[in-house]
Design a protein around this motif. Structure first.
Motif, mmCIF file in Angstrom:
data_model
loop_
_atom_site.group_PDB
_atom_site.id
_atom_site.type_symbol
_atom_site.label_atom_id
_atom_site.label_comp_id
_atom_site.label_asym_id
_atom_site.label_seq_id
_atom_site.Cartn_x
_atom_site.Cartn_y
_atom_site.Cartn_z
ATOM 1 N N SER A 209 67.054 -59.007 3.900
ATOM 2 C CA SER A 209 67.182 -58.241 2.663
ATOM 3 C C SER A 209 66.244 -57.041 2.685
ATOM 4 O O SER A 209 65.043 -57.167 2.885
ATOM 5 C CB SER A 209 66.867 -59.147 1.471
ATOM 6 O OG SER A 209 66.872 -58.400 0.282
ATOM 7 N N LEU A 210 66.838 -55.890 2.499
ATOM 8 C CA LEU A 210 66.114 -54.618 2.471
ATOM 9 C C LEU A 210 66.521 -53.931 1.165
ATOM 10 O O LEU A 210 67.702 -53.944 0.822
ATOM 11 C CB LEU A 210 66.567 -53.802 3.685
ATOM 12 C CG LEU A 210 65.787 -52.593 4.166
ATOM 13 C CD1 LEU A 210 64.370 -52.965 4.581
ATOM 14 C CD2 LEU A 210 66.501 -51.962 5.378
ATOM 15 N N ASP B 216 54.832 -62.142 10.150
ATOM 16 C CA ASP B 216 54.739 -61.391 8.914
ATOM 17 C C ASP B 216 54.002 -60.065 9.157
ATOM 18 O O ASP B 216 52.956 -60.042 9.779
ATOM 19 C CB ASP B 216 53.977 -62.227 7.874
ATOM 20 C CG ASP B 216 54.169 -61.696 6.474
ATOM 21 O OD1 ASP B 216 55.333 -61.499 6.070
ATOM 22 O OD2 ASP B 216 53.164 -61.465 5.786
ATOM 23 N N GLY B 217 54.567 -58.962 8.703
ATOM 24 C CA GLY B 217 53.924 -57.650 8.842
ATOM 25 C C GLY B 217 54.288 -56.915 10.123
ATOM 26 O O GLY B 217 53.972 -55.732 10.260
ATOM 27 N N ASP B 218 54.956 -57.597 11.062
ATOM 28 C CA ASP B 218 55.328 -56.939 12.327
ATOM 29 C C ASP B 218 56.309 -55.800 12.101
ATOM 30 O O ASP B 218 57.181 -55.884 11.230
ATOM 31 C CB ASP B 218 56.016 -57.946 13.267
ATOM 32 C CG ASP B 218 55.015 -58.788 14.040
ATOM 33 O OD1 ASP B 218 53.815 -58.445 14.022
ATOM 34 O OD2 ASP B 218 55.449 -59.788 14.649
ATOM 35 N N PRO B 219 56.220 -54.751 12.935
ATOM 36 C CA PRO B 219 57.273 -53.737 12.904
ATOM 37 C C PRO B 219 58.520 -54.274 13.589
ATOM 38 O O PRO B 219 58.415 -54.917 14.643
ATOM 39 C CB PRO B 219 56.674 -52.564 13.692
ATOM 40 C CG PRO B 219 55.645 -53.171 14.573
ATOM 41 C CD PRO B 219 55.155 -54.429 13.895
ATOM 42 N N HIS C 65 58.978 -52.826 8.455
ATOM 43 C CA HIS C 65 58.102 -53.984 8.640
ATOM 44 C C HIS C 65 58.790 -55.264 8.169
ATOM 45 O O HIS C 65 59.632 -55.221 7.273
ATOM 46 C CB HIS C 65 56.797 -53.780 7.872
ATOM 47 C CG HIS C 65 55.998 -52.624 8.403
ATOM 48 N ND1 HIS C 65 55.190 -51.851 7.619
ATOM 49 C CD2 HIS C 65 55.918 -52.097 9.659
ATOM 50 C CE1 HIS C 65 54.626 -50.899 8.360
ATOM 51 N NE2 HIS C 65 55.067 -51.025 9.597
ATOM 52 N N ALA C 66 58.391 -56.381 8.759
ATOM 53 C CA ALA C 66 58.978 -57.668 8.371
ATOM 54 C C ALA C 66 58.104 -58.363 7.340
ATOM 55 O O ALA C 66 56.886 -58.329 7.436
ATOM 56 C CB ALA C 66 59.130 -58.556 9.601
ATOM 57 N N ALA C 67 58.763 -58.958 6.351
ATOM 58 C CA ALA C 67 58.074 -59.879 5.445
ATOM 59 C C ALA C 67 58.744 -61.228 5.653
ATOM 60 O O ALA C 67 59.920 -61.397 5.345
ATOM 61 C CB ALA C 67 58.210 -59.430 4.003
ATOM 62 N N VAL C 68 58.015 -62.161 6.259
ATOM 63 C CA VAL C 68 58.595 -63.469 6.569
ATOM 64 C C VAL C 68 58.461 -64.352 5.338
ATOM 65 O O VAL C 68 57.348 -64.591 4.861
ATOM 66 C CB VAL C 68 57.895 -64.095 7.793
ATOM 67 C CG1 VAL C 68 58.482 -65.468 8.098
ATOM 68 C CG2 VAL C 68 58.013 -63.170 9.002
ATOM 69 N N PRO D 60 55.364 -46.032 -2.091
ATOM 70 C CA PRO D 60 54.378 -45.756 -1.053
ATOM 71 C C PRO D 60 54.704 -46.522 0.240
ATOM 72 O O PRO D 60 55.272 -47.609 0.190
ATOM 73 C CB PRO D 60 53.081 -46.290 -1.671
ATOM 74 C CG PRO D 60 53.520 -47.385 -2.598
ATOM 75 C CD PRO D 60 54.928 -47.065 -3.038
ATOM 76 N N GLY D 61 54.356 -45.961 1.362
ATOM 77 C CA GLY D 61 54.390 -46.688 2.642
ATOM 78 C C GLY D 61 55.773 -47.016 3.159
ATOM 79 O O GLY D 61 56.787 -46.517 2.674
ATOM 80 N N ILE D 62 55.767 -47.877 4.170
ATOM 81 C CA ILE D 62 56.999 -48.275 4.859
ATOM 82 C C ILE D 62 57.544 -49.539 4.200
ATOM 83 O O ILE D 62 56.796 -50.450 3.853
ATOM 84 C CB ILE D 62 56.676 -48.536 6.360
ATOM 85 C CG1 ILE D 62 56.218 -47.229 7.038
ATOM 86 C CG2 ILE D 62 57.863 -49.133 7.103
ATOM 87 C CD1 ILE D 62 57.241 -46.105 7.019
ATOM 88 N N ALA D 63 58.854 -49.572 4.035
ATOM 89 C CA ALA D 63 59.493 -50.707 3.360
ATOM 90 C C ALA D 63 59.457 -51.954 4.242
ATOM 91 O O ALA D 63 59.292 -51.869 5.458
ATOM 92 C CB ALA D 63 60.938 -50.349 3.040
ATOM 93 N N THR D 64 59.625 -53.117 3.593
ATOM 94 C CA THR D 64 59.691 -54.363 4.350
ATOM 95 C C THR D 64 61.077 -54.975 4.224
ATOM 96 O O THR D 64 61.733 -54.860 3.189
ATOM 97 C CB THR D 64 58.673 -55.405 3.840
ATOM 98 O OG1 THR D 64 58.894 -55.592 2.447
ATOM 99 C CG2 THR D 64 57.249 -54.958 4.082
ATOM 100 N N VAL D 65 61.480 -55.613 5.312
ATOM 101 C CA VAL D 65 62.733 -56.374 5.298
ATOM 102 C C VAL D 65 62.353 -57.842 5.178
ATOM 103 O O VAL D 65 61.463 -58.327 5.879
ATOM 104 C CB VAL D 65 63.578 -56.110 6.568
ATOM 105 C CG1 VAL D 65 62.853 -56.517 7.842
ATOM 106 C CG2 VAL D 65 64.926 -56.825 6.474
ATOM 107 N N LYS D 66 63.012 -58.550 4.263
ATOM 108 C CA LYS D 66 62.719 -59.971 4.101
ATOM 109 C C LYS D 66 63.533 -60.779 5.104
ATOM 110 O O LYS D 66 64.736 -60.526 5.270
ATOM 111 C CB LYS D 66 63.028 -60.414 2.676
ATOM 112 C CG LYS D 66 62.002 -59.830 1.731
ATOM 113 C CD LYS D 66 62.184 -60.263 0.303
ATOM 114 C CE LYS D 66 61.020 -59.688 -0.514
ATOM 115 N NZ LYS D 66 61.394 -59.469 -1.911
#
Ligand SMILES: Nc1nc2c(c(=O)[nH]1)N[C@H]1C(S)=C(S)[C@@H](COP(=O)(O)OP(=O)(O)OC[C@H]3O[C@@H](n4cnc5c(=O)[nH]c(N)nc54)[C@H](O)[C@@H]3O)O[C@H]1N2
Ligand SMILES: Nc1nc2c(c(=O)[nH]1)N[C@H]1C(S)=C(S)[C@@H](COP(=O)(O)OP(=O)(O)OC[C@H]3O[C@@H](n4cnc5c(=O)[nH]c(N)nc54)[C@H](O)[C@@H]3O)O[C@H]1N2
Ligand code: SF4
Ligand SMILES: [Mo]
Length: 679
Positions: A633-634, A604-607, A620-623, A585-591
């Motif tokens: 990492s994606l 955190d959460g920013d596009p 989206h970013a996951a900090v 579901p939804g848009i993936a996050t990059v760590k």
């Protein structure tokens, strides 16, 4: 003919049937599937294969969501709208196969048979659904051949060079180890049945070391964690090898009796002091020293090598150095000591002997350069692309070039698929494929040591058909196959596979029981199994090493001032490669590490926009400190829909080759990242 004893259920009612999982996973689970009114209602692990122990991963427990998905391709269909839009119109199987045969003939008349390219990988296919009837057809036709190099090519080349692919330490024997080094592997997602054995060893006092640029779940429980920069395993492993020789702790007797090339290896490792390796890998000198003293002292000590260290320019040499360690350190010869990588060579059933057709001399195209092949080749050009057992637009490097290739108006693309994948959307013709709940196969995991029968537990959904039938029927149209070739019949591949086994094993396979690999089981390396090299020795520095560099040569990080960050794309617990990514579901996050985020004002959460010269990914970013500084990492295997702009990590991955095996260099992607909307 001897029909397999267990027949697929055709009756109404509530039954539990046994089958096996052929997906690209080391574990090769035995499954218990509950069927009600002809539909799969529950999928679980069984205890038939002891290694499964009655439980399976979340992916396969929910595989019914794919079987009955709205996105399932149910009928053959031909493209209506522009390529990529996914508009198709239903046609019959006869019309569809006539059309493919016509396109293949046309291509041959105009450019020669090599203008036809079958494209497959088949990691999630067993012995009966990949490189069998398909290989017979395309070899007979004289199509271009494919080098299947997207995965495990560097590690295979390394394991072959040193040990001739010797069988590895079995999962069960990890419980005996006093030290476990998990190197470039993430079994918590990619082979979950190893985890309880590691836990058991830890409870008995074993130490755990994890070497990975990401703090994986096991890294968090490790006694020592080395968060190396991607692509720097070679210096780390060579510095350990150097230390063994320098401190006199190398096992000279073992090296003398069981190896060749130890002196050369010693010389090549000599420049790699702990200090130099630590600087290159971005880890503390003290941590490498600790690793050395633990590994030197512990017995049994085992290395679980994954594939994370292979997906870069140094992948082959790094794997050779890692695999050389137990020889130099003298860790073989005891239960729970040595290494595990892939046991795929332990089966002794070569696909080629099943295909029963000579290997042709047609050109070979490396699958990692599909984009190049579709856009640049003209001797002859590729004009018919037949994709199956693979989702190349989602999984091959240099995605934007692959996409440009698939958009060519003069290319006829067939996608033989279960669901409407990204690749299928770009096809001219889609053909519906069965899932492993709807067809026969023989599953061979590369961790567990058994073969198992995969069998249809439900009728095919819609008009989906199994590979062997479709390739046979296409072969009939091209004058290359007999209409009565039967997968199960007298000369059928299933019986042929079985016929290579001892009587009891053959009966067991056809009955649906896991068949232990003769002579494999739980081998002690250098006691029960030896290198399959000509002299049964480990070749630490083979004279004829096939590498683009010299042996154990380190290639520097490809980062530039413009693209300073390393993007890795590891396996996710939610998918198997891109299989099941339609369910995300939804848009993936990059760590991204807090330092790298902070200096770019990313919260955190920013596009964000991740980019290099090949492409860009908006997500989206996951900090998180889970990744080391300098690394993003994606997940691997994302579909277009999981990012804001339809590109994935593969759009940023170069189509360069690793040093050995011409493997993919996904983790050599070097990128920049900014807030989306800011330059
Ligand atoms: N759930 C799930 N299971 C799978 C798959 C899947 O997609 N999902 N894929 C299957 C397939 S096709 C394969 S090949 C296997 C892969 O199995 P693994 O090798 O275990 O998986 P990867 O995620 O490719 O890589 C493992 C780890 O290597 C790390 N890594 C990346 N670069 C480097 C490096 O340069 N050095 C070191 N030391 N580590 C690095 C990653 O962060 C990752 O945690 O898993 C199989 N099983
Ligand atoms: N960025 C990045 N990309 C990667 C990797 C990475 O680390 N990073 N890892 C790579 C690795 S390790 C691998 S193995 C590759 C795998 O890449 P692929 O080979 O493309 O694997 P999947 O994405 O699982 O796609 C397999 C497809 O085959 C279809 N299929 C399954 N069974 C059958 C069948 O019986 N008949 C037919 N006709 N179709 C079938 C499935 O529906 C699925 O869409 O991905 C690679 N891609
Ligand atoms: S994907 Fe792996 S863990 Fe999951 S059911 Fe299949 S073999 Fe077992
Ligand atoms: Mo793979």
């Amino acid at each position: 003919m001897a029909e397999p004893a267990i027949q697929p259920p055709r009756t109404w009612g509530h039954t539990v049937v046994h089958t096996a999982c052929p997906l690209d996973c080391p574990d090769s689970c035995s499954l218990a599937v509950t069927i009600e009114r002809g539909k799969v209602i529950k999928i679980d692990g069984s205890t038939l294969a002891p290694s499964t122990g009655g439980y399976i991963c979340g992916k396969v427990r929910r595989f019914d969501r794919r079987i009955y998905s709205d996105e399932r391709i149910q009928y053959p269909a031909i493209r209506k709208g522009p390529k990529g839009r996914g508009d198709f119109q239903r046609i019959t199987w006869d019309e569809a196969l006539d059309l493919v045969a016509e396109k293949m003939r046309e291509a041959t008349e105009r450019y020669g048979a090599e203008s036809v390219l079958p494209f497959y990988y088949g990691g999630s296919n067993g012995l009966l659904t990949n490189e069998l009837e398909d290989a017979r057809l395309f070899r007979g036709f004289g199509a271009s051949r494919l080098a299947r190099t997207v995965c495990a090519a560097p590690t295979s080349a390394a394991a072959m060079a040193i040990y001739g692919k010797m069988a590895g330490v079995a999962y069960e024997d990890y419980a005996h180890a006093a030290l476990i080094i998990v190197w470039g592997a993430n079994p918590s997602a990619t082979g979950i049945h190893l985890i309880p054995h590691i836990k058991q060893a830890q409870q008995a006092g074993a130490k755990l070391v994890v070497i990975d640029p990401r703090r994986t779940p096991l890294a968090r429980q490790a006694d020592l964690y080395l968060g190396v920069k991607p692509g720097t395993d070679l210096p780390v492993a060579l510095s350990l090898i150097r230390a063994f020789f320098e401190t006199g702790r190398a096992d000279d007797a073992f090296l003398r009796d069981h190896t060749t090339g130890a002196d050369e290896l010693r010389q090549l490792a000599a420049p790699w002091t702990f200090e130099r390796a630590a600087a290159e890998a971005g880890v503390a000198v003290g941590d490498i020293e600790t690793l050395f003293s633990w590994y030197a002292d512990a017995s049994p000590a085992v290395i679980r090598s994954g594939w994370g260290q292979e997906r870069n320019r140094n992948g082959g040499a790094a794997t050779m150095a890692i695999l050389a360690l137990p020889a130099v350190a003298g860790k073989f010869g005891v239960r729970g000591g040595g290494y595990t990588m892939s046991n795929s060579a332990a089966y002794g059933i070569a696909q080629d002997t099943l295909v029963n057709a000579p290997s042709p001399n047609t050109r070979t195209i490396n699958m990692n350069r599909l984009g190049h092949a579709l856009t640049e080749l003209n001797d002859p050009p590729v004009t018919v692309l037949f994709s199956y057992n693979c989702n190349p637009l989602a999984t091959m490097p240099d995605q934007n070039t692959v996409r440009r290739g698939l958009e060519r108006e003069d290319l006829f693309t067939v996608a033989f698929e279960q669901v409407m994948t990204d690749t299928a959307r770009y096809a001219d013709l889609v053909l519906p494929a069965t899932t492993f709940f709807e067809h026969y196969d023989v599953a061979k995991g590369y961790g567990a040591y058994h073969l198992q029968l995969v069998r249809p537990v439900i009728d095919a959904v819609g008009e989906a058909r199994p590979n062997h039938e479709v390739f046979r029927d296409l072969g009939v149209r091209l004058g290359l196959a007999h209409p009565d070739t039967d997968l199960l019949g007298e000369s059928g591949a299933l019986l042929e596979t079985a016929s290579r086994m001892p009587e009891a094993a053959r009966t067991a396979l056809l009955d649906g029981a896991p068949v232990p690999i003769p002579g494999a089981g739980r081998p002690i390396q250098f006691v029960d199994v030896f290198p399959k090299t000509s002299d049964q020795r480990a070749h630490l520095c083979p004279a004829d090493l096939a590498t683009t560099t010299s042996a154990y040569a380190y290639q520097e990080d490809p980062a530039t001032a413009l693209y300073p960050l390393a993007l890795i794309s590891p396996a996710s617990e939610k998918t198997v490669s891109s299989t099941l990514a339609e369910q995300r579901p939804g848009i993936a996050t990059v760590k991204i590490h807090p330092e790298d985020a902070g200096s770019r004002a990313i919260a955190d959460g920013d596009p964000v926009r991740i980019f290099n010269a090949r492409g860009e990914v908006h997500c989206h970013a996951a900090v998180t400190p889970e990744v080391r500084p300098g690394v993003l990492s994606l997940p691997k295997g994302l579909w277009m829909r999981s990012t804001i702009n339809g590109q994935t990590a593969n759009a940023l991955a170069p189509d360069t080759f690793s040093d050995m095996g011409a493997g993919a260099c996904f983790n050599d992607a070097r990128v920049q990242v900014t807030l989306l909307g800011r330059n």
